[in-house]
Design a protein around this motif. Structure first.
Motif, PDB file in Angstrom:
ATOM      1  N   ARG A 250       0.857  -1.171   0.000  1.00  0.00           N
ATOM      2  CA  ARG A 250       0.000   0.000   0.000  1.00  0.00           C
ATOM      3  C   ARG A 250       0.899   1.228   0.000  1.00  0.00           C
ATOM      4  O   ARG A 250       2.013   1.193   0.538  1.00  0.00           O
ATOM      5  CB  ARG A 250      -0.907  -0.003   1.242  1.00  0.00           C
ATOM      6  CG  ARG A 250      -1.865   1.181   1.322  1.00  0.00           C
ATOM      7  CD  ARG A 250      -2.834   1.024   2.489  1.00  0.00           C
ATOM      8  NE  ARG A 250      -2.159   1.076   3.785  1.00  0.00           N
ATOM      9  CZ  ARG A 250      -2.765   0.889   4.960  1.00  0.00           C
ATOM     10  NH1 ARG A 250      -4.070   0.612   4.996  1.00  0.00           N
ATOM     11  NH2 ARG A 250      -2.088   0.968   6.089  1.00  0.00           N
ATOM     12  N   PHE A 251       0.419   2.300  -0.613  1.00  0.00           N
ATOM     13  CA  PHE A 251       1.231   3.516  -0.687  1.00  0.00           C
ATOM     14  C   PHE A 251       0.695   4.592   0.247  1.00  0.00           C
ATOM     15  O   PHE A 251      -0.510   4.836   0.320  1.00  0.00           O
ATOM     16  CB  PHE A 251       1.277   4.054  -2.122  1.00  0.00           C
ATOM     17  CG  PHE A 251       2.236   3.310  -3.001  1.00  0.00           C
ATOM     18  CD1 PHE A 251       3.550   3.727  -3.125  1.00  0.00           C
ATOM     19  CD2 PHE A 251       1.834   2.178  -3.686  1.00  0.00           C
ATOM     20  CE1 PHE A 251       4.448   3.041  -3.928  1.00  0.00           C
ATOM     21  CE2 PHE A 251       2.719   1.485  -4.490  1.00  0.00           C
ATOM     22  CZ  PHE A 251       4.037   1.914  -4.616  1.00  0.00           C
ATOM     23  N   ARG A 252       1.618   5.211   0.956  1.00  0.00           N
ATOM     24  CA  ARG A 252       1.347   6.411   1.732  1.00  0.00           C
ATOM     25  C   ARG A 252       2.047   7.548   1.018  1.00  0.00           C
ATOM     26  O   ARG A 252       3.257   7.748   1.165  1.00  0.00           O
ATOM     27  CB  ARG A 252       1.886   6.258   3.165  1.00  0.00           C
ATOM     28  CG  ARG A 252       1.224   5.181   3.976  1.00  0.00           C
ATOM     29  CD  ARG A 252      -0.152   5.615   4.442  1.00  0.00           C
ATOM     30  NE  ARG A 252      -0.723   4.676   5.432  1.00  0.00           N
ATOM     31  CZ  ARG A 252      -1.934   4.788   5.936  1.00  0.00           C
ATOM     32  NH1 ARG A 252      -2.705   5.794   5.561  1.00  0.00           N
ATOM     33  NH2 ARG A 252      -2.388   3.903   6.803  1.00  0.00           N
ATOM     34  N   GLY A 253       1.307   8.271   0.183  1.00  0.00           N
ATOM     35  CA  GLY A 253       1.953   9.235  -0.687  1.00  0.00           C
ATOM     36  C   GLY A 253       2.774   8.478  -1.713  1.00  0.00           C
ATOM     37  O   GLY A 253       2.259   7.641  -2.440  1.00  0.00           O
ATOM     38  N   CYS A 254       4.077   8.770  -1.755  1.00  0.00           N
ATOM     39  CA  CYS A 254       4.964   8.057  -2.684  1.00  0.00           C
ATOM     40  C   CYS A 254       5.697   6.900  -2.030  1.00  0.00           C
ATOM     41  O   CYS A 254       6.498   6.232  -2.685  1.00  0.00           O
ATOM     42  CB  CYS A 254       5.989   9.036  -3.274  1.00  0.00           C
ATOM     43  SG  CYS A 254       5.269  10.262  -4.380  1.00  0.00           S
ATOM     44  N   LEU A 255       5.453   6.672  -0.747  1.00  0.00           N
ATOM     45  CA  LEU A 255       6.198   5.651  -0.013  1.00  0.00           C
ATOM     46  C   LEU A 255       5.389   4.371   0.127  1.00  0.00           C
ATOM     47  O   LEU A 255       4.230   4.392   0.560  1.00  0.00           O
ATOM     48  CB  LEU A 255       6.584   6.178   1.365  1.00  0.00           C
ATOM     49  CG  LEU A 255       7.496   7.403   1.381  1.00  0.00           C
ATOM     50  CD1 LEU A 255       7.751   7.835   2.827  1.00  0.00           C
ATOM     51  CD2 LEU A 255       8.819   7.107   0.678  1.00  0.00           C
ATOM     52  N   PRO A 256       5.993   3.220  -0.233  1.00  0.00           N
ATOM     53  CA  PRO A 256       5.286   1.956  -0.089  1.00  0.00           C
ATOM     54  C   PRO A 256       5.366   1.433   1.339  1.00  0.00           C
ATOM     55  O   PRO A 256       6.304   1.742   2.081  1.00  0.00           O
ATOM     56  CB  PRO A 256       6.039   1.030  -1.048  1.00  0.00           C
ATOM     57  CG  PRO A 256       7.448   1.548  -1.017  1.00  0.00           C
ATOM     58  CD  PRO A 256       7.319   3.050  -0.852  1.00  0.00           C
ATOM     59  N   GLU A 257       4.381   0.651   1.735  1.00  0.00           N
ATOM     60  CA  GLU A 257       4.410  -0.017   3.027  1.00  0.00           C
ATOM     61  C   GLU A 257       3.767  -1.383   2.875  1.00  0.00           C
ATOM     62  O   GLU A 257       2.925  -1.606   1.998  1.00  0.00           O
ATOM     63  CB  GLU A 257       3.674   0.796   4.099  1.00  0.00           C
ATOM     64  CG  GLU A 257       2.195   0.978   3.853  1.00  0.00           C
ATOM     65  CD  GLU A 257       1.505   1.739   4.983  1.00  0.00           C
ATOM     66  OE1 GLU A 257       2.192   2.130   5.932  1.00  0.00           O
ATOM     67  OE2 GLU A 257       0.278   1.928   4.899  1.00  0.00           O
ATOM     68  N   VAL A 259       1.321  -4.226   4.182  1.00  0.00           N
ATOM     69  CA  VAL A 259       0.135  -4.389   5.026  1.00  0.00           C
ATOM     70  C   VAL A 259      -0.341  -5.832   4.903  1.00  0.00           C
ATOM     71  O   VAL A 259      -0.023  -6.531   3.941  1.00  0.00           O
ATOM     72  CB  VAL A 259      -0.994  -3.422   4.617  1.00  0.00           C
ATOM     73  CG1 VAL A 259      -0.594  -1.977   4.880  1.00  0.00           C
ATOM     74  CG2 VAL A 259      -1.385  -3.609   3.160  1.00  0.00           C
ATOM     75  N   VAL A 265      -8.180  -3.937   6.604  1.00  0.00           N
ATOM     76  CA  VAL A 265      -7.438  -3.812   5.347  1.00  0.00           C
ATOM     77  C   VAL A 265      -7.994  -4.825   4.351  1.00  0.00           C
ATOM     78  O   VAL A 265      -8.015  -6.027   4.623  1.00  0.00           O
ATOM     79  CB  VAL A 265      -5.932  -4.063   5.558  1.00  0.00           C
ATOM     80  CG1 VAL A 265      -5.189  -3.982   4.223  1.00  0.00           C
ATOM     81  CG2 VAL A 265      -5.352  -3.058   6.547  1.00  0.00           C
ATOM     82  N   ASP A 269      -7.490  -1.853  -0.756  1.00  0.00           N
ATOM     83  CA  ASP A 269      -6.465  -0.942  -0.239  1.00  0.00           C
ATOM     84  C   ASP A 269      -5.097  -1.192  -0.877  1.00  0.00           C
ATOM     85  O   ASP A 269      -4.178  -0.378  -0.712  1.00  0.00           O
ATOM     86  CB  ASP A 269      -6.340  -1.089   1.279  1.00  0.00           C
ATOM     87  CG  ASP A 269      -7.628  -0.715   1.997  1.00  0.00           C
ATOM     88  OD1 ASP A 269      -8.112   0.408   1.767  1.00  0.00           O
ATOM     89  OD2 ASP A 269      -8.129  -1.539   2.785  1.00  0.00           O
TER      90      ASP A 269
END
Length: 350
Positions: A250-257, A259, A265, A269
């Protein structure tokens, strides 16, 4: 026999692409698997041997032209992209492949590799990455991990490794992909797509060197753990991974994470892969996802259509020739424009 029957009978098999040369790689080398799959790809695409050329530089991977029954050039260190560019521009009818390694392509050949990619010459480039110099017996290569001990750095290499996929995307390659030597079905898909692409196709292949860096990609090939460490990219599909495919990106802005599905979730998402995005930003972000912090992506990062350098060059030449009234002889070119006559008696030229 009918014409269709004759065509069918004339189809080449993978063995038809095998040369009579003894394959001289170390037993267990990942290059054998790549060679086998390339021959299958050539046969499946029906590429004529007389219209196919393999060009290499120096290194274990660069012995490749000897082992395929096509035309080939074993060039000098790092210069295969330059040779291939010249050939493709003058013979656009040929299918030209560049075979290189992490040492040959990313060290002395890094400049040539970057420019052939940004020009979008219609070539298929395969970079075998074993994270070590194999032919010259185990020195650190541009992709050797920081701190890894080698023959040239017995206390651990001090250099940050080159990320080949990031380099290719940074040069805005129109086709970028990654596969692994032992993933034969996946490698087949990637090679067929790369060969069919119009423009520069860049494929990084994780390849194991059993002598100087055995197990370099074990986290990506060990059946017990690979599902948690590899993210297989598929266009238009969510980026799921894990043995139970219950993890995703999942992306938070341009940063992947990372999940995990559940606890609010859902699959909605999870980021969806888009290999056809005109902007290479997403592809670049994916290229920065590396083990052990993230699962490493394999598959096609980017596949877009753009004019090729060789195509544009030949169009430009055709227009220039037409504007001058047709082809000119070398003698015509020597005697046009500003010329000087040197009199036989030695008087000043005019």
């Amino acid at each position: 026999m009918s014409v269709d029957a004759l065509v069918e009978a004339a189809k080449l098999t993978p063995n038809d692409y095998a040369s009579g040369q003894e394959v001289r790689w170390c037993p267990g080398c990942g290059d054998y698997a790549i060679l086998a799959q390339v021959k299958k790809t050539l046969a499946s695409l029906g590429l004529p041997r007389e219209k196919t050329v393999f060009i290499s530089g120096i290194g274990c991977s660069s012995r490749f032209p000897y082992y395929v029954n096509t035309y080939g050039i074993h060039g000098i260190h790092g210069r295969a992209p330059a040779i291939a560019t010249g050939l493709k521009c003058t013979r656009p009818d040929l299918h030209v492949w560049v075979i290189t390694g992490d040492g040959d392509g990313l060290s002395i050949g890094g400049n040539h590799l970057m420019h052939v990619i940004r020009r979008n010459v219609d070539l298929t480039i395969l970079l075998f990455n074993n994270r070590i110099y194999g032919l010259t017996k185990g020195q650190s290569s541009p992709t050797t991990p920081l701190g890894h001990p080698t023959k040239s750095n017995p206390f651990g290499t001090l250099e940050h490794p080159v990320n080949a996929i990031s380099l290719a995307i940074g040069a805005e390659a129109t086709f970028v992909a990654r596969s692994i030597d032992v993933y034969q079905k996946h490698l087949a898909m990637v090679l067929e797509r790369a060969a069919a692409h119009k423009g520069t196709s860049f494929v990084e292949i994780y390849q194991n060197c059993v002598v100087f860096y055995d197990g370099a990609w074990e986290y990506a090939t060990d059946r017990q753990v690979k599902e948690d460490h590899i993210l297989e990219l598929e266009h238009g599909k969510p980026m799921l991974f894990g043995k139970n495919r219950n993890k995703g990106i999942r992306f938070r802005g341009c940063l992947p994470e990372i999940v995990e599905l559940g606890d609010g979730v859902t699959e909605a998402d999870i980021a969806v892969h888009d290999e056809k995005a005109a902007d290479p930003t997403l592809a670049y972000v994916l290229s920065r996802m590396r083990y052990p912090d993230f699962p490493e992506p394999i598959g096609v990062f980017r596949a877009v259509e753009q004019p090729t350098y060789d195509g544009l060059l030949n169009e430009q030449l055709a227009k220039a020739i037409a504007a001058r009234g047709g082809p000119r002889s070398l003698d015509d070119l020597f005697h046009e424009g500003d010329t000087w006559v040197v009199p036989e008696d030695g008087t000043p030229a005019r």
